[in-house]
Design a protein around this motif. Structure first.
Motif, short mmCIF file in Angstrom:
data_model
loop_
_atom_site.label_atom_id
_atom_site.label_comp_id
_atom_site.label_asym_id
_atom_site.label_seq_id
_atom_site.Cartn_x
_atom_site.Cartn_y
_atom_site.Cartn_z
N ILE A 9 44.51 45.24 38.63
CA ILE A 9 43.75 46.21 39.39
C ILE A 9 44.29 47.61 39.08
O ILE A 9 45.50 47.85 39.20
CB ILE A 9 43.81 45.96 40.91
CG1 ILE A 9 43.25 44.57 41.25
CG2 ILE A 9 43.05 47.04 41.67
CD1 ILE A 9 43.31 44.23 42.73
N TYR A 13 42.65 44.66 48.73
CA TYR A 13 43.07 43.84 47.59
C TYR A 13 43.30 42.39 48.02
O TYR A 13 42.94 41.45 47.30
CB TYR A 13 44.37 44.39 46.99
CG TYR A 13 44.24 45.70 46.24
CD1 TYR A 13 43.02 46.36 46.12
CD2 TYR A 13 45.36 46.29 45.67
CE1 TYR A 13 42.93 47.57 45.43
CE2 TYR A 13 45.28 47.49 44.98
CZ TYR A 13 44.06 48.13 44.86
OH TYR A 13 43.99 49.32 44.19
N SER A 23 49.02 45.37 40.00
CA SER A 23 48.24 46.57 40.32
C SER A 23 48.98 47.83 39.90
O SER A 23 50.22 47.88 39.90
CB SER A 23 47.94 46.64 41.82
OG SER A 23 49.12 46.79 42.58
#
Length: 277
Positions: A30, A119, A146
């Protein structure tokens, strides 16, 4: 915790102070805009030093201790971050609710940032897991890696210095082209118009092509966009959408469906539980 050669090479190059958080062996990456840290306040300065500036050094320490550092051996660090913080599982012990202190309330709870709640909810949808309640601990760091396009921080994106932000993005572009970042088969980019505003060519960076149409969720002010990209072999998915601090359940449902569909239809060589490895 074993680390790939591509991750070790990136960390040991020491070219980038801030690499990211979570599981470097995950299949899901991400990438958001920039860390939401206000360096104009004392607490923000501490967060910046710990979460961003020292990130590479922390990963170097993990590489040196890879046989003794794992998700199970890490101490709960939500209340002892000054001694026990680790980017592998940052602030371990946070619950799946928004920290009131982050919303301006003087009485903090044991929650986390709204983006991290999003998330968690998204990962659970992708993995087909039951949705966590507010008293459940977040654990998406075990299954997701991430990071951010820029390491210039601010409480809000419109408060960042655009010149310094662009400089950071151009510097970090090399990082995203590294073997480590290229290996992820699933890349989720909840960065809104950030790529357009700063000239970030997602197709060029990840060697993918947009499918040619934009999906939308919701109506009016709640309308959210989703752009889907694949590589030519359909072994990489890149999904670009709005910043997930502004998520709604319809958006998370749609994103979860897109990623699960890719896993089931295009990544059949992986077991469905590959998300947890």
């Amino acid at each position: 915790m074993k680390y790939s050669e591509s991750f070790r090479e990136l960390v040991e190059s020491r070219k980038f102070n801030y690499i990211g958080h979570g599981n470097p062996n995950a299949k899901i990456l991400i990438i958001s805009k920039e860390p939401a840290i206000d360096r104009n306040v004392p607490e923000g300065k501490i967060l910046y030093e710990r979460d961003i500036k020292c990130n590479c050094e922390q990963w170097l320490a993990n590489l040196d201790r890879q046989d003794s550092v794992s998700y199970d051996t890490l101490k709960e660090s939500f209340h002892s971050a000054e001694t026990d913080y680790n980017p592998l599982y940052p602030y371990k012990g946070q619950k799946c609710l928004v920290n009131k202190k982050l919303k301006g309330n003087d009485q903090p709870n044991e929650g986390t940032a709204r983006t991290w709640v999003a998330y968690q909810k998204l990962y659970d949808r992708i993995a087909g897991k039951p949705q966590k309640g507010k008293m459940d601990l977040i654990d998406f760091h075990k299954y997701v890696f991430s990071t951010d396009f820029s390491d210039e921080t601010a409480a809000m994106s419109n408060q960042t210095d655009p010149v310094l932000t662009h400089k950071s993005i151009m510097h970090r572009k090399e990082m995203f082209k590294s073997d480590f970042f290229q290996k992820f088969p699933i890349v989720i980019i909840p960065a809104g118009h950030y790529p357009k505003n700063y000239g970030i060519n997602m197709e060029e960076i990840f060697s993918v092509r947009w499918v040619g149409k934009t999906d939308f969720c919701g109506e009016g002010k709640k309308r959210k966009f989703i752009n889907v990209h694949y590589n030519s072999a359909h072994t990489k998915l890149v999904v670009h959408t709005v910043q997930l601090s502004r998520y709604n359940n319809e958006l998370l449902d749609k994103l979860g469906q897109i990623v699960r569909g890719f896993i089931n239809n295009d990544l059949k060589k992986y077991a469905i539980d590959f998300l947890e490895k």
